[in-house]
Scaffold this motif. Structure first.
Motif, PDB file in Angstrom:
ATOM      1  N   LEU A 111       0.803  -1.225   0.000  1.00 34.83           N
ATOM      2  CA  LEU A 111       0.000   0.000   0.000  1.00 34.83           C
ATOM      3  C   LEU A 111       0.835   1.274   0.000  1.00 34.83           C
ATOM      4  O   LEU A 111       0.310   2.349  -0.304  1.00 34.83           O
ATOM      5  CB  LEU A 111      -0.936   0.007   1.213  1.00 34.83           C
ATOM      6  CG  LEU A 111      -2.017  -1.075   1.217  1.00 34.83           C
ATOM      7  CD1 LEU A 111      -2.880  -0.955   2.464  1.00 34.83           C
ATOM      8  CD2 LEU A 111      -2.879  -0.990  -0.032  1.00 34.83           C
ATOM      9  N   GLY A 112       2.131   1.164   0.321  1.00 29.90           N
ATOM     10  CA  GLY A 112       2.983   2.351   0.318  1.00 29.90           C
ATOM     11  C   GLY A 112       2.979   3.085  -1.012  1.00 29.90           C
ATOM     12  O   GLY A 112       2.706   4.295  -1.067  1.00 29.90           O
ATOM     13  N   PRO A 113       3.270   2.397  -2.130  1.00 34.34           N
ATOM     14  CA  PRO A 113       3.250   3.076  -3.432  1.00 34.34           C
ATOM     15  C   PRO A 113       1.873   3.628  -3.800  1.00 34.34           C
ATOM     16  O   PRO A 113       1.775   4.653  -4.484  1.00 34.34           O
ATOM     17  CB  PRO A 113       3.672   1.969  -4.405  1.00 34.34           C
ATOM     18  CG  PRO A 113       4.440   1.002  -3.568  1.00 34.34           C
ATOM     19  CD  PRO A 113       3.769   1.018  -2.234  1.00 34.34           C
ATOM     20  N   ILE A 114       0.823   2.952  -3.332  1.00 35.18           N
ATOM     21  CA  ILE A 114      -0.540   3.427  -3.602  1.00 35.18           C
ATOM     22  C   ILE A 114      -0.773   4.762  -2.896  1.00 35.18           C
ATOM     23  O   ILE A 114      -1.292   5.718  -3.477  1.00 35.18           O
ATOM     24  CB  ILE A 114      -1.580   2.389  -3.131  1.00 35.18           C
ATOM     25  CG1 ILE A 114      -1.357   1.038  -3.825  1.00 35.18           C
ATOM     26  CG2 ILE A 114      -2.994   2.892  -3.376  1.00 35.18           C
ATOM     27  CD1 ILE A 114      -1.577   1.037  -5.303  1.00 35.18           C
ATOM     28  N   GLY A 115      -0.365   4.836  -1.636  1.00 35.92           N
ATOM     29  CA  GLY A 115      -0.520   6.077  -0.886  1.00 35.92           C
ATOM     30  C   GLY A 115       0.338   7.200  -1.431  1.00 35.92           C
ATOM     31  O   GLY A 115      -0.096   8.359  -1.486  1.00 35.92           O
ATOM     32  N   GLU A 116       1.573   6.871  -1.834  1.00 36.20           N
ATOM     33  CA  GLU A 116       2.465   7.891  -2.389  1.00 36.20           C
ATOM     34  C   GLU A 116       1.920   8.471  -3.691  1.00 36.20           C
ATOM     35  O   GLU A 116       2.245   9.603  -4.057  1.00 36.20           O
ATOM     36  CB  GLU A 116       3.848   7.284  -2.620  1.00 36.20           C
ATOM     37  CG  GLU A 116       4.588   6.968  -1.322  1.00 36.20           C
ATOM     38  CD  GLU A 116       5.848   6.155  -1.556  1.00 36.20           C
ATOM     39  OE1 GLU A 116       6.170   5.902  -2.744  1.00 36.20           O
ATOM     40  OE2 GLU A 116       6.498   5.769  -0.567  1.00 36.20           O
ATOM     41  N   ALA A 117       1.077   7.706  -4.374  1.00 39.75           N
ATOM     42  CA  ALA A 117       0.451   8.184  -5.609  1.00 39.75           C
ATOM     43  C   ALA A 117      -0.857   8.926  -5.337  1.00 39.75           C
ATOM     44  O   ALA A 117      -1.599   9.252  -6.267  1.00 39.75           O
ATOM     45  CB  ALA A 117       0.186   7.005  -6.543  1.00 39.75           C
ATOM     46  N   ASN A 118      -1.126   9.207  -4.045  1.00 46.05           N
ATOM     47  CA  ASN A 118      -2.340   9.926  -3.630  1.00 46.05           C
ATOM     48  C   ASN A 118      -3.619   9.190  -4.027  1.00 46.05           C
ATOM     49  O   ASN A 118      -4.626   9.806  -4.386  1.00 46.05           O
ATOM     50  CB  ASN A 118      -2.360  11.349  -4.205  1.00 46.05           C
ATOM     51  CG  ASN A 118      -1.277  12.221  -3.612  1.00 46.05           C
ATOM     52  OD1 ASN A 118      -1.030  12.185  -2.406  1.00 46.05           O
ATOM     53  ND2 ASN A 118      -0.612  12.996  -4.459  1.00 46.05           N
ATOM     54  N   ILE A 119      -3.562   7.869  -3.958  1.00 40.30           N
ATOM     55  CA  ILE A 119      -4.738   7.046  -4.221  1.00 40.30           C
ATOM     56  C   ILE A 119      -5.312   6.601  -2.883  1.00 40.30           C
ATOM     57  O   ILE A 119      -4.615   5.979  -2.079  1.00 40.30           O
ATOM     58  CB  ILE A 119      -4.380   5.822  -5.086  1.00 40.30           C
ATOM     59  CG1 ILE A 119      -3.862   6.280  -6.453  1.00 40.30           C
ATOM     60  CG2 ILE A 119      -5.590   4.909  -5.248  1.00 40.30           C
ATOM     61  CD1 ILE A 119      -3.347   5.146  -7.320  1.00 40.30           C
TER      62      ILE A 119
END
Length: 250
Positions: free
Chosen positions: A122-130
């Motif tokens: 989920l880290g990359p998902i959050g960093e993409a503002n999703i």
């Protein structure tokens, strides 16, 4: 804000509808206008897809204890009072059914079962503002885990691409997605003091041949994810199962 500053008895909001309904009348024609609903229930319904009021206005009214009344701009009527919780309100098992068509589901299968995997996924998902909504993790017998979560449908393709990159990095077995789902939620403060609501919901959907893909609960809410094609059938069946077309006895 002005109603709170003036210490008004209530704040009346005029909209294009004559109140808050048990569900969307366009999906269930037997939907009934509610006389009263709690701030907490209205916040849940607004966050789950009901578009009668903005979440911020309900939060502000609840914070400063200003009852809201939703009224129609086009016709006379008592509308719906959004107010404090009382014992009478808890007598109703379910106050309303909300749904959200703007959901998409993503699953990564065969992830190594070790600490930090949820962050790596989920880290990359959050960093993409999703924004992530529902999350389910299942641990298998082969020291791997399956991880499923939902995002807004507009973010589906972007999230899918990110998850595929993550799967390659982690050595996961497979990534799958589905943007043909809908989230349906029962909302009611009566859930705090009544048992069996979840089982009634699940039995009702099973009787209609509707498969549940995901489940999420909170103190006054039960949400399920099902195939979008079953939206109308599911809402109508649940509306009937919880007798939401019948007015609450005084």
């Amino acid at each position: 804000a002005m109603a709170a500053a003036l210490k008004a008895d209530e704040c009346q909001i005029y909209t294009d509808v004559d109140g808050v309904y048990t569900t969307d009348p366009r999906v269930e024609p037997k939907a009934r206008r509610l006389e009263r609903i709690t701030f907490e229930e209205m916040l849940e319904m607004a966050s789950l897809g009901s578009k009668v009021l903005q979440i911020r206005s309900v939060e502000f009214a609840g914070k400063y204890n200003v009852p809201l009344r939703v009224l129609s701009s086009f016709e006379e009527g008592p509308g719906t009072l959004i107010t404090y919780e009382d014992d009478e309100m808890e007598e109703a098992l379910v106050s309303g059914i909300a749904f959200n068509r703007d959901e998409a589901k993503l699953t990564i299968l065969g992830v190594p079962d070790r600490p930090g995997m949820a962050y790596h996924i989920l880290g990359p998902i959050g960093e993409a503002n999703i924004e992530v909504d529902m999350i389910i993790q299942n641990v298998g017998a082969d020291q791997t885990t399956d991880f499923t979560f939902t995002v807004h449908r507009n973010d589906y393709q972007k999230a899918l691409a990110l998850l595929q990159d993550t799967a390659r990095e982690l050595g996961a077995r497979e990534v799958s997605g589905d943007d043909g789902i809908v989230k349906i939620s029962l909302v009611g403060v009566g859930m705090r003091s009544h048992a069996g609501i979840a089982s009634t919901m699940f039995r009702t959907l099973a009787d209609e041949g509707i498969n549940i893909r995901m489940i999420s609960t909170s103190e006054i809410k039960i949400s399920v994810v099902v195939d979008e094609k079953y939206l109308e059938l599911a809402v109508r069946a649940l509306h009937a199962a919880f007798h939401l077309d019948q007015a609450r006895e005084a």
